[in-house]
Motif scaffolding. Structure first.
Motif, PDB file in Angstrom:
ATOM      1  N   GLY A   1       0.832  -1.206   0.000  1.00  0.00           N
ATOM      2  CA  GLY A   1       0.000   0.000   0.000  1.00  0.00           C
ATOM      3  C   GLY A   1       0.862   1.251   0.000  1.00  0.00           C
TER       4      GLY A   1
ATOM      5  N   ILE B   1       0.452   6.608   4.484  1.00  0.00           N
ATOM      6  CA  ILE B   1       1.123   5.928   5.606  1.00  0.00           C
ATOM      7  C   ILE B   1       2.204   4.983   5.089  1.00  0.00           C
ATOM      8  CG2 ILE B   1       0.768   4.538   7.696  1.00  0.00           C
ATOM      9  CD1 ILE B   1      -0.633   7.453   7.487  1.00  0.00           C
TER      10      ILE B   1
ATOM     11  N   GLU C   1       2.012  -0.960  -4.704  1.00  0.00           N
ATOM     12  CA  GLU C   1       0.776  -0.177  -4.698  1.00  0.00           C
ATOM     13  C   GLU C   1      -0.090  -0.638  -5.853  1.00  0.00           C
ATOM     14  OE1 GLU C   1      -1.050   2.211  -3.024  1.00  0.00           O
ATOM     15  OE2 GLU C   1      -2.368   1.971  -4.764  1.00  0.00           O
ATOM     16  N   LYS C   2      -1.336  -0.969  -5.532  1.00  0.00           N
ATOM     17  CA  LYS C   2      -2.183  -1.531  -6.606  1.00  0.00           C
ATOM     18  C   LYS C   2      -2.673  -0.462  -7.573  1.00  0.00           C
ATOM     19  CE  LYS C   2      -6.711  -1.593  -4.374  1.00  0.00           C
ATOM     20  NZ  LYS C   2      -7.775  -2.395  -3.827  1.00  0.00           N
TER      21      LYS C   2
ATOM     22  N   CYS D   1     -11.132  11.440  -0.141  1.00  0.00           N
ATOM     23  CA  CYS D   1     -10.702  11.949   1.172  1.00  0.00           C
ATOM     24  C   CYS D   1     -10.857  13.457   1.134  1.00  0.00           C
ATOM     25  CB  CYS D   1      -9.236  11.564   1.417  1.00  0.00           C
ATOM     26  SG  CYS D   1      -8.548  12.182   2.967  1.00  0.00           S
ATOM     27  N   THR D   2     -11.220  14.074   2.259  1.00  0.00           N
ATOM     28  CA  THR D   2     -11.441  15.526   2.274  1.00  0.00           C
ATOM     29  C   THR D   2     -10.145  16.289   2.490  1.00  0.00           C
ATOM     30  OG1 THR D   2     -13.510  14.888   3.351  1.00  0.00           O
ATOM     31  CG2 THR D   2     -13.115  17.236   3.113  1.00  0.00           C
ATOM     32  N   GLY D   3      -9.185  15.645   3.131  1.00  0.00           N
ATOM     33  CA  GLY D   3      -7.872  16.273   3.287  1.00  0.00           C
ATOM     34  C   GLY D   3      -7.800  17.317   4.380  1.00  0.00           C
ATOM     35  N   ILE D   4      -8.612  17.171   5.423  1.00  0.00           N
ATOM     36  CA  ILE D   4      -8.517  18.115   6.545  1.00  0.00           C
ATOM     37  C   ILE D   4      -7.559  17.540   7.579  1.00  0.00           C
ATOM     38  CG2 ILE D   4      -9.767  19.365   8.343  1.00  0.00           C
ATOM     39  CD1 ILE D   4     -12.285  19.087   6.654  1.00  0.00           C
TER      40      ILE D   4
ATOM     41  N   ARG E   1      -5.274  16.408  -1.175  1.00  0.00           N
ATOM     42  CA  ARG E   1      -5.030  15.016  -0.793  1.00  0.00           C
ATOM     43  C   ARG E   1      -4.324  14.224  -1.902  1.00  0.00           C
ATOM     44  NH1 ARG E   1      -6.072  10.216   2.226  1.00  0.00           N
ATOM     45  NH2 ARG E   1      -4.679   8.927   1.021  1.00  0.00           N
TER      46      ARG E   1
ATOM     47  N   VAL F   1      -1.183  -6.736  -4.416  1.00  0.00           N
ATOM     48  CA  VAL F   1      -0.774  -7.925  -3.659  1.00  0.00           C
ATOM     49  C   VAL F   1      -1.967  -8.858  -3.497  1.00  0.00           C
ATOM     50  CG1 VAL F   1       0.077  -8.759  -1.434  1.00  0.00           C
ATOM     51  CG2 VAL F   1       1.093  -6.731  -2.492  1.00  0.00           C
TER      52      VAL F   1
ATOM     53  N   SER G   1      -2.383  -1.156   3.648  1.00  0.00           N
ATOM     54  CA  SER G   1      -3.263  -1.203   2.474  1.00  0.00           C
ATOM     55  C   SER G   1      -4.663  -0.684   2.770  1.00  0.00           C
ATOM     56  CB  SER G   1      -3.304  -2.620   1.900  1.00  0.00           C
ATOM     57  OG  SER G   1      -3.470  -3.573   2.919  1.00  0.00           O
TER      58      SER G   1
ATOM     59  N   ARG H   1     -15.625   5.160  -0.077  1.00  0.00           N
ATOM     60  CA  ARG H   1     -14.514   4.394   0.505  1.00  0.00           C
ATOM     61  C   ARG H   1     -14.874   4.013   1.941  1.00  0.00           C
ATOM     62  NH1 ARG H   1      -8.789   5.543   1.973  1.00  0.00           N
ATOM     63  NH2 ARG H   1      -9.223   7.755   1.926  1.00  0.00           N
TER      64      ARG H   1
ATOM     65  N   ASP I   1      -4.935   3.072   8.256  1.00  0.00           N
ATOM     66  CA  ASP I   1      -6.322   2.584   8.210  1.00  0.00           C
ATOM     67  C   ASP I   1      -6.374   1.067   8.324  1.00  0.00           C
ATOM     68  OD1 ASP I   1      -7.196   5.186   7.855  1.00  0.00           O
ATOM     69  OD2 ASP I   1      -8.516   4.695   6.170  1.00  0.00           O
TER      70      ASP I   1
ATOM     71  N   GLY J   1      -7.982   9.854   9.500  1.00  0.00           N
ATOM     72  CA  GLY J   1      -6.948   8.872   9.842  1.00  0.00           C
ATOM     73  C   GLY J   1      -5.534   9.298   9.480  1.00  0.00           C
ATOM     74  N   ILE J   2      -5.393  10.480   8.878  1.00  0.00           N
ATOM     75  CA  ILE J   2      -4.046  10.844   8.412  1.00  0.00           C
ATOM     76  C   ILE J   2      -3.107  11.070   9.604  1.00  0.00           C
ATOM     77  CG2 ILE J   2      -2.693  12.548   7.106  1.00  0.00           C
ATOM     78  CD1 ILE J   2      -5.198  12.962   5.333  1.00  0.00           C
TER      79      ILE J   2
HETATM   80  C1  LIG Z   1     -14.790  10.390   2.363  1.00  0.00           C
HETATM   81  C2  LIG Z   1     -13.565  10.378   3.236  1.00  0.00           C
HETATM   82  C3  LIG Z   1     -13.072  11.564   3.758  1.00  0.00           C
HETATM   83  C4  LIG Z   1     -11.936  11.564   4.578  1.00  0.00           C
HETATM   84  N1  LIG Z   1     -11.471  12.751   5.056  1.00  0.00           N
HETATM   85  C5  LIG Z   1     -10.399  12.769   5.862  1.00  0.00           C
HETATM   86  C6  LIG Z   1      -9.892  13.995   6.358  1.00  0.00           C
HETATM   87  O1  LIG Z   1     -10.417  15.068   6.059  1.00  0.00           O
HETATM   88  N2  LIG Z   1      -8.803  13.955   7.193  1.00  0.00           N
HETATM   89  C7  LIG Z   1      -8.208  12.778   7.548  1.00  0.00           C
HETATM   90  O2  LIG Z   1      -7.252  12.785   8.336  1.00  0.00           O
HETATM   91  N3  LIG Z   1      -8.658  11.610   7.077  1.00  0.00           N
HETATM   92  C8  LIG Z   1      -9.725  11.568   6.239  1.00  0.00           C
HETATM   93  N4  LIG Z   1     -10.168  10.381   5.740  1.00  0.00           N
HETATM   94  C9  LIG Z   1      -9.448   9.155   6.091  1.00  0.00           C
HETATM   95  C10 LIG Z   1      -8.123   9.099   5.339  1.00  0.00           C
HETATM   96  O3  LIG Z   1      -8.354   9.186   3.965  1.00  0.00           O
HETATM   97  C11 LIG Z   1      -7.386   7.818   5.692  1.00  0.00           C
HETATM   98  O4  LIG Z   1      -7.284   7.738   7.091  1.00  0.00           O
HETATM   99  C12 LIG Z   1      -6.002   7.750   5.083  1.00  0.00           C
HETATM  100  O5  LIG Z   1      -6.085   7.709   3.684  1.00  0.00           O
HETATM  101  C13 LIG Z   1      -5.259   6.507   5.578  1.00  0.00           C
HETATM  102  O6  LIG Z   1      -4.065   6.333   4.870  1.00  0.00           O
HETATM  103  P1  LIG Z   1      -3.482   4.860   4.641  1.00  0.00           P
HETATM  104  O7  LIG Z   1      -2.206   5.054   3.907  1.00  0.00           O
HETATM  105  O8  LIG Z   1      -3.493   4.090   5.901  1.00  0.00           O
HETATM  106  O9  LIG Z   1      -4.551   4.133   3.715  1.00  0.00           O
HETATM  107  P2  LIG Z   1      -5.039   4.513   2.188  1.00  0.00           P
HETATM  108  O10 LIG Z   1      -4.937   5.952   2.004  1.00  0.00           O
HETATM  109  O11 LIG Z   1      -6.305   3.819   2.062  1.00  0.00           O
HETATM  110  O12 LIG Z   1      -3.907   3.835   1.334  1.00  0.00           O
HETATM  111  C14 LIG Z   1      -3.846   2.449   1.169  1.00  0.00           C
HETATM  112  C15 LIG Z   1      -3.196   2.175  -0.171  1.00  0.00           C
HETATM  113  O13 LIG Z   1      -3.061   0.760  -0.302  1.00  0.00           O
HETATM  114  C16 LIG Z   1      -3.365   0.394  -1.620  1.00  0.00           C
HETATM  115  N5  LIG Z   1      -3.776  -1.020  -1.593  1.00  0.00           N
HETATM  116  C17 LIG Z   1      -4.899  -1.561  -1.070  1.00  0.00           C
HETATM  117  N6  LIG Z   1      -4.892  -2.901  -1.213  1.00  0.00           N
HETATM  118  C18 LIG Z   1      -3.734  -3.211  -1.834  1.00  0.00           C
HETATM  119  C19 LIG Z   1      -3.153  -4.426  -2.287  1.00  0.00           C
HETATM  120  N7  LIG Z   1      -3.767  -5.608  -2.105  1.00  0.00           N
HETATM  121  N8  LIG Z   1      -1.943  -4.377  -2.906  1.00  0.00           N
HETATM  122  C20 LIG Z   1      -1.299  -3.191  -3.108  1.00  0.00           C
HETATM  123  N9  LIG Z   1      -1.819  -2.004  -2.714  1.00  0.00           N
HETATM  124  C21 LIG Z   1      -3.012  -2.007  -2.081  1.00  0.00           C
HETATM  125  C22 LIG Z   1      -4.486   1.353  -2.032  1.00  0.00           C
HETATM  126  O14 LIG Z   1      -4.571   1.475  -3.434  1.00  0.00           O
HETATM  127  C23 LIG Z   1      -4.042   2.638  -1.352  1.00  0.00           C
HETATM  128  O15 LIG Z   1      -3.262   3.450  -2.180  1.00  0.00           O
HETATM  129  C24 LIG Z   1     -11.297  10.345   4.908  1.00  0.00           C
HETATM  130  C25 LIG Z   1     -11.789   9.147   4.383  1.00  0.00           C
HETATM  131  C26 LIG Z   1     -12.905   9.150   3.561  1.00  0.00           C
HETATM  132  C27 LIG Z   1     -13.417   7.860   3.000  1.00  0.00           C
END
Ligand SMILES: Cc1cc2nc3c(=O)[nH]c(=O)nc-3n(C[C@H](O)[C@H](O)[C@H](O)COP(=O)(O)OP(=O)(O)OC[C@H]3O[C@@H](n4cnc5c(N)ncnc54)[C@H](O)[C@@H]3O)c2cc1C
Length: 387
Positions: A8, A12, A31-32, A42-45, A92, A116, A148, A243, A263, A275-276
């Motif tokens: 992923g 993160i 990364e898929k 994501c809203t990006g706040i 974002r 993956v 991921s 999402r 996440d 979750g950022i």
């Molecule tokens: C509508 C909405 C609004 C949001 N607004 C906010 C906000 O304002 N502020 C905030 O802090 N958070 C917000 N969030 C939450 C925030 O987007 C997440 O907490 C954040 O993206 C988490 O990052 P991450 O890297 O853990 O996961 P992700 O951003 O989900 O990244 C995971 C990555 O893994 C990849 N992946 C998945 N499965 C596989 C696989 N099998 N093989 C390879 N790659 C894979 C995906 O393509 C993705 O790129 C929001 C979420 C949503 C749904």
């Protein structure tokens, strides 16, 4: 064989890749998605503190957030004002690309379009199977970091098959008319148990979104109609995106030769789904644990348990209190939510809280505690809940 493979390449995963590469480890990110990433739902706040701690070198700010408007179910308004910026609305899509670029610059290999499919933990390495186009191949590493995102219970070593406590985020970009501040909409008709938002990105564009466990499509359509009828938004041809958001960590976020972060590990604020910040905070702990384990060539679960102990120490209590508060909030009827907004306006409760040191954009339990120690709030909240 890589020292560490990260599954992923979201914010993160990319951040951990950079951290481990900087410490001299060989790192690969699978990364898929594609390199252009498309539109990320994501809203990006993020809080000012999150931005300053982790992102300030990246020039991602679209708008500053000092105040917000909260609308009750019947349209009563509560103004949240602060004398200083509390948060920033960031780009974002650029966030993910900027973090990936940092990781690559630090020496990590980034592989897009690599989904993956499976991983096998062996006694001395992890065997990871991925699909690139139609081709299935494999790669090996000493350890794997699962970043991921939502619904990461897909691999067989993980005993949690599904995210049980989750909601769905639905969002669409629109044109707005004179929306200056973040607007929050509460009420069963908008987003039962959660809330909806209208967030300006610049003078023209805004994001309209909400969280709901069921029927995100229908609720988003109804919410857009409501805002359209009020003359606040207009369609800009964008398509809605959806999402999942995990609201509770899985039972374990580590095992033999792997850990879960972001996440994927449910490191999300239970009240808002953000979750950022929590993810980045835990990513630092992940880097520390994996770095030490690689240096000592000891990647047993017992060694990696330190990571979970550390992040739970920092966040578990906070998450529990906020989950409880969300449970209470989700029980309130539209009439009770209206009364709460009335009460907050009448008694200047919000002014008192926003002026206090307890106000923290990331750690909501402090505000919850503060609010419940105010006699007006606790009395009126319970009276309100009692109907
Ligand atoms: C509508 C909405 C609004 C949001 N607004 C906010 C906000 O304002 N502020 C905030 O802090 N958070 C917000 N969030 C939450 C925030 O987007 C997440 O907490 C954040 O993206 C988490 O990052 P991450 O890297 O853990 O996961 P992700 O951003 O989900 O990244 C995971 C990555 O893994 C990849 N992946 C998945 N499965 C596989 C696989 N099998 N093989 C390879 N790659 C894979 C995906 O393509 C993705 O790129 C929001 C979420 C949503 C749904």
């Amino acid at each position: 064989m890589y020292d560490a493979l990260i599954i992923g390449g979201g914010p993160i995963g990319g951040y951990i890749a950079k951290g481990l590469a900087e410490k001299g480890h060989s790192v690969g990110v699978l990364e898929k998605g594609s390199e252009d990433r498309g539109k990320i739902c994501c809203t990006g706040i993020v809080s000012k503190n999150c931005y300053q701690t982790y992102l300030s070198d990246k020039d991602l700010i679209l708008k500053h957030g000092r105040s917000a408007k909260v609308y009750s179910p019947s349209g009563k308004l509560l103004n949240l004002n602060h004398k200083e910026d509390q948060a920033f609305i960031i780009d974002r899509n650029r966030l993910d690309s900027a973090i990936a670029a940092d990781a690559i610059e630090s020496g990590a290999d980034f592989f897009y379009n690599h989904a993956v499919k499976n991983l096998d933990v062996l006694s001395d390495r992890v065997f990871v199977e991925y699909q690139n186009d139609t081709r299935v191949s494999s790669v090996e590493a000493k350890t794997v970091i699962i970043a991921s995102g939502f619904n990461s219970g897909w691999f067989k070593q993980n005993r949690v098959k599904k995210d049980l406590n989750f909601t769905i985020g639905a969002q669409i970009e629109v044109y707005h008319r004179d929306t200056e501040e973040i607007e929050i909409y509460i009420g069963k008709h908008v987003a039962p148990g959660f809330f909806g938002w209208l967030v300006p990105l610049d003078d023209k564009r805004a994001l309209v979104g909400l969280m709901t466990k069921n029927n995100p499509n229908k609720y988003l359509k109804d919410f857009l109609t409501l805002l359209d009828e009020q003359g606040k938004v207009a369609n800009n041809g964008d398509k809605a995106a959806y999402r999942g958001i995990t609201l509770q960590p899985p039972q374990r976020t580590y095992g033999e030769r792997f850990i879960m972060v972001g996440d994927a590990a449910g490191q999300v604020k239970p009240l808002t789904g953000g979750g950022i910040y929590f993810g980045l905070l835990c990513a630092d702990m992940a880097i520390k644990t994996i770095d030490r384990a690689l240096n000592e060539d000891d990647l047993r679960a017992v060694k990696l348990a330190t990571y979970e102990k550390e992040w739970k120490q920092k966040l578990n209590k906070e998450m529990q209190i906020c989950r409880f508060a969300r449970g209470v909030y989700s029980q309130l009827s539209n009439r009770q939510l209206d009364r709460l907004i009335d009460i907050s306006n009448t008694f200047g409760i919000v002014d008192e809280i926003t002026a206090s040191d307890e106000l923290d954009f990331d750690f909501h339990s402090r505000v919850i505690r503060k609010a419940t120690t105010l006699p007006t709030v606790s009395k009126l909240l319970w009276r309100s809940i009692a109907g």
